[in-house]
Scaffold this motif. Sequence first.
Motif, mmCIF file in Angstrom:
data_model
loop_
_atom_site.group_PDB
_atom_site.id
_atom_site.type_symbol
_atom_site.label_atom_id
_atom_site.label_comp_id
_atom_site.label_asym_id
_atom_site.label_seq_id
_atom_site.Cartn_x
_atom_site.Cartn_y
_atom_site.Cartn_z
ATOM 1 N N LEU A 44 0.869 -1.275 0.099
ATOM 2 C CA LEU A 44 -0.004 0.004 0.099
ATOM 3 C C LEU A 44 0.862 1.336 0.128
ATOM 4 O O LEU A 44 0.315 2.171 -0.655
ATOM 5 C CB LEU A 44 -0.864 0.089 1.197
ATOM 6 C CG LEU A 44 -2.011 -1.016 1.102
ATOM 7 C CD1 LEU A 44 -2.752 -0.912 2.433
ATOM 8 C CD2 LEU A 44 -2.956 -0.879 -0.063
ATOM 9 N N SER A 45 1.946 1.213 0.739
ATOM 10 C CA SER A 45 2.869 2.420 0.924
ATOM 11 C C SER A 45 3.377 2.503 -0.786
ATOM 12 O O SER A 45 3.698 3.725 -1.224
ATOM 13 C CB SER A 45 4.062 2.197 1.569
ATOM 14 O OG SER A 45 3.552 2.171 2.892
ATOM 15 N N LEU A 46 3.758 1.399 -1.509
ATOM 16 C CA LEU A 46 4.296 1.663 -3.020
ATOM 17 C C LEU A 46 2.991 2.253 -3.757
ATOM 18 O O LEU A 46 3.396 3.020 -4.647
ATOM 19 C CB LEU A 46 4.656 0.076 -3.425
ATOM 20 C CG LEU A 46 5.766 -0.426 -2.846
ATOM 21 C CD1 LEU A 46 5.999 -1.940 -3.520
ATOM 22 C CD2 LEU A 46 7.187 0.516 -3.204
ATOM 23 N N ARG A 96 11.299 -5.906 -12.525
ATOM 24 C CA ARG A 96 11.922 -5.534 -13.989
ATOM 25 C C ARG A 96 11.262 -4.060 -14.131
ATOM 26 O O ARG A 96 12.124 -3.426 -14.840
ATOM 27 C CB ARG A 96 11.467 -6.515 -15.051
ATOM 28 C CG ARG A 96 12.415 -8.037 -14.625
ATOM 29 C CD ARG A 96 12.217 -9.030 -15.799
ATOM 30 N NE ARG A 96 12.065 -8.589 -16.936
ATOM 31 C CZ ARG A 96 13.164 -7.981 -17.857
ATOM 32 N NH1 ARG A 96 14.235 -8.302 -17.493
ATOM 33 N NH2 ARG A 96 13.050 -7.750 -19.041
ATOM 34 N N ALA A 97 10.081 -3.948 -14.228
ATOM 35 C CA ALA A 97 9.357 -2.660 -14.598
ATOM 36 C C ALA A 97 10.106 -1.653 -13.720
ATOM 37 O O ALA A 97 10.193 -0.532 -14.496
ATOM 38 C CB ALA A 97 7.798 -2.753 -14.364
ATOM 39 N N GLU A 98 10.002 -1.595 -12.417
ATOM 40 C CA GLU A 98 10.571 -0.539 -11.694
ATOM 41 C C GLU A 98 12.223 -0.491 -12.191
ATOM 42 O O GLU A 98 12.563 0.826 -12.219
ATOM 43 C CB GLU A 98 10.552 -0.780 -10.298
ATOM 44 C CG GLU A 98 9.154 -0.917 -9.462
ATOM 45 C CD GLU A 98 8.549 0.171 -9.536
ATOM 46 O OE1 GLU A 98 9.071 1.296 -9.778
ATOM 47 O OE2 GLU A 98 7.355 0.258 -9.115
ATOM 48 N N GLY A 99 12.815 -1.446 -12.321
ATOM 49 C CA GLY A 99 14.154 -1.128 -12.814
ATOM 50 C C GLY A 99 14.324 -0.549 -14.179
ATOM 51 O O GLY A 99 15.596 -0.179 -14.529
ATOM 52 N N ARG A 100 13.689 -0.625 -14.947
ATOM 53 C CA ARG A 100 13.552 -0.003 -16.286
ATOM 54 C C ARG A 100 12.971 1.513 -16.309
ATOM 55 O O ARG A 100 12.762 2.010 -17.348
ATOM 56 C CB ARG A 100 12.606 -0.900 -17.367
ATOM 57 C CG ARG A 100 13.462 -2.444 -17.473
ATOM 58 C CD ARG A 100 13.110 -2.886 -18.778
ATOM 59 N NE ARG A 100 11.583 -3.034 -18.870
ATOM 60 C CZ ARG A 100 10.883 -4.033 -18.591
ATOM 61 N NH1 ARG A 100 11.426 -5.079 -17.864
ATOM 62 N NH2 ARG A 100 9.392 -4.041 -18.452
ATOM 63 N N SER A 101 12.646 2.118 -15.062
ATOM 64 C CA SER A 101 12.032 3.338 -15.304
ATOM 65 C C SER A 101 12.838 4.409 -16.020
ATOM 66 O O SER A 101 13.946 4.599 -15.952
ATOM 67 C CB SER A 101 11.786 3.780 -13.931
ATOM 68 O OG SER A 101 11.444 5.115 -13.906
ATOM 69 N N PRO A 102 12.199 5.268 -16.791
ATOM 70 C CA PRO A 102 12.823 6.112 -17.592
ATOM 71 C C PRO A 102 12.953 7.428 -16.990
ATOM 72 O O PRO A 102 13.627 8.419 -17.606
ATOM 73 C CB PRO A 102 11.997 6.434 -18.890
ATOM 74 C CG PRO A 102 10.461 6.233 -18.458
ATOM 75 C CD PRO A 102 10.722 5.110 -17.322
ATOM 76 N N MET A 113 11.641 11.522 -8.106
ATOM 77 C CA MET A 113 10.889 10.410 -8.415
ATOM 78 C C MET A 113 11.859 9.339 -8.937
ATOM 79 O O MET A 113 11.326 8.279 -9.059
ATOM 80 C CB MET A 113 9.936 11.185 -9.681
ATOM 81 C CG MET A 113 9.028 11.875 -9.111
ATOM 82 S SD MET A 113 8.009 12.830 -10.471
ATOM 83 C CE MET A 113 7.335 11.574 -11.662
ATOM 84 N N ALA A 114 12.900 9.842 -9.747
ATOM 85 C CA ALA A 114 13.748 8.589 -10.195
ATOM 86 C C ALA A 114 14.446 7.926 -9.243
ATOM 87 O O ALA A 114 14.555 6.807 -9.115
ATOM 88 C CB ALA A 114 14.910 9.602 -10.945
ATOM 89 N N ALA A 115 14.758 8.447 -7.798
ATOM 90 C CA ALA A 115 15.242 7.862 -6.813
ATOM 91 C C ALA A 115 14.004 6.974 -6.430
ATOM 92 O O ALA A 115 14.322 5.715 -5.847
ATOM 93 C CB ALA A 115 15.588 8.677 -5.688
ATOM 94 N N ASP A 116 12.826 7.383 -6.139
ATOM 95 C CA ASP A 116 11.745 6.428 -6.021
ATOM 96 C C ASP A 116 11.619 5.206 -6.650
ATOM 97 O O ASP A 116 11.380 4.114 -6.006
ATOM 98 C CB ASP A 116 10.499 7.102 -6.077
ATOM 99 C CG ASP A 116 10.044 8.156 -4.799
ATOM 100 O OD1 ASP A 116 10.875 8.051 -3.796
ATOM 101 O OD2 ASP A 116 9.198 9.041 -4.951
ATOM 102 N N GLU A 117 11.692 5.411 -7.872
ATOM 103 C CA GLU A 117 11.651 4.179 -8.753
ATOM 104 C C GLU A 117 12.817 3.039 -8.472
ATOM 105 O O GLU A 117 12.538 2.120 -8.316
ATOM 106 C CB GLU A 117 11.909 4.523 -10.209
ATOM 107 C CG GLU A 117 10.504 5.331 -10.535
ATOM 108 C CD GLU A 117 9.392 4.806 -10.443
ATOM 109 O OE1 GLU A 117 9.167 3.538 -11.128
ATOM 110 O OE2 GLU A 117 8.367 5.078 -9.519
ATOM 111 N N HIS A 120 12.000 1.577 -5.177
ATOM 112 C CA HIS A 120 10.763 0.692 -5.330
ATOM 113 C C HIS A 120 11.356 -0.589 -5.948
ATOM 114 O O HIS A 120 10.881 -1.755 -5.673
ATOM 115 C CB HIS A 120 9.814 1.210 -6.457
ATOM 116 C CG HIS A 120 8.943 2.514 -5.944
ATOM 117 N ND1 HIS A 120 8.253 2.971 -6.540
ATOM 118 C CD2 HIS A 120 9.122 3.032 -4.600
ATOM 119 C CE1 HIS A 120 7.772 3.928 -5.751
ATOM 120 N NE2 HIS A 120 8.490 3.943 -4.552
ATOM 121 N N GLU A 121 12.530 -0.731 -6.811
ATOM 122 C CA GLU A 121 12.902 -1.922 -7.551
ATOM 123 C C GLU A 121 13.324 -2.846 -6.271
ATOM 124 O O GLU A 121 13.158 -3.891 -6.240
ATOM 125 C CB GLU A 121 13.925 -1.573 -8.537
ATOM 126 C CG GLU A 121 14.539 -2.763 -9.013
ATOM 127 C CD GLU A 121 15.609 -2.530 -9.948
ATOM 128 O OE1 GLU A 121 16.105 -3.703 -10.695
ATOM 129 O OE2 GLU A 121 16.210 -1.458 -10.108
#
Length: 364
Positions: A44-46, A96-102, A113-117, A120-121
């Motif tokens: 839920l935090s994610l 994998r999706a979080e690791g490929r964040s643009p 936001m970039a750090a968040d992603e 999140h990974e």
Amino acid sequence: MSTPQASAADIRRWQQYLADERAEASVYRELAARRDGEEKAILLSLAEAEGRHEAHWLSLLGDDAGKPRPASLNSRFLGFLARHFGSVFVLALAQRAEGRSPYSTDPHATPAMAADEQIHEEVVRGLATRGRARLSGTFRAAVFGANDGLVSNLSLVMGMAATGVSSQVVLFSGVAGLLAGALSMGAGEYVSVRSQRELLDASRPTQVTLAVAPRLDLEHNELVLVYLARGMSREAAEHRAAERLGQFSCDCDPSLSLWPERPEQDQDEHEEIGTAWGAASSSFCFFASGALIPILPFLFGMSGVGALVLAVVLVGIVLLGTGSVVGLLSGTSPMSRALRQLLIGLGAAGATYVLGLLFGATIG
């Protein structure tokens, strides 16, 4: 209104980001609904964090947010899995999706936001690891069993067929290979896992340091040796022994001197290994299932080159499937793992076929 200098391409990209953030938040909420306790709170935090990212893109888009766009194919596939299965596969794909964040290369995404992603990974990796640990022992036996059945029996069938024997002999050889291999794999996995568990149990620290500490000779404190043998430095070992002997006002970290008793419902300490019977039954069943595939054409009355080609095609499809599953669960590329499985399997079968041709020519 959107940012004045935003181009049409920027707006389309932001709209896609917005759709994907909404889809990802929905995935985490779906997964949270199937869990409880700490894992539920983490998920839920994610979802809440994805909501903050959504608000950022909404702020940039303003009136250009328009009607909701469809999320990317990957995000929609994740949502489907989360709604209908809620399994470790979803977390592996989300990792994998979080690791490929643009966001790290997009100037309109904030550094936070970039750090968040990236964080999140790691969070999703941790959650996925829990799921992998729960199934890794049995899963390992199942995957290896299926692949061994596929490759070994395809190799046997192709090798026998290359010698020029009849299709009936090829079929009987395949059935014999299935039974012998499945029994051997099941027995081997049982012995392997049982032995590994017994070895680990033998290395498990006991509570003897608590029981005998009051009776130790203070002049020859062998309790220090216990902690040295467990890997502590001499200074730490001596301090720990003094704590246990009551020379300090507190026993600050009892976990260093014993293996705490845990309730039966707590997690198995060797969970990643699996149980002996679970590994044996999985290995037997999956080897038999895999070994059945190459002989299916012969079971249905086919013979000759047509039967061999169909057997190779069927085995290739299944090898691609098992390789993809391994890739998904390990958080790596499903395609690369699938192709690796395919090349290794067909390479072994092809080598056996060539040897069968040579052997058949020799005895012919």
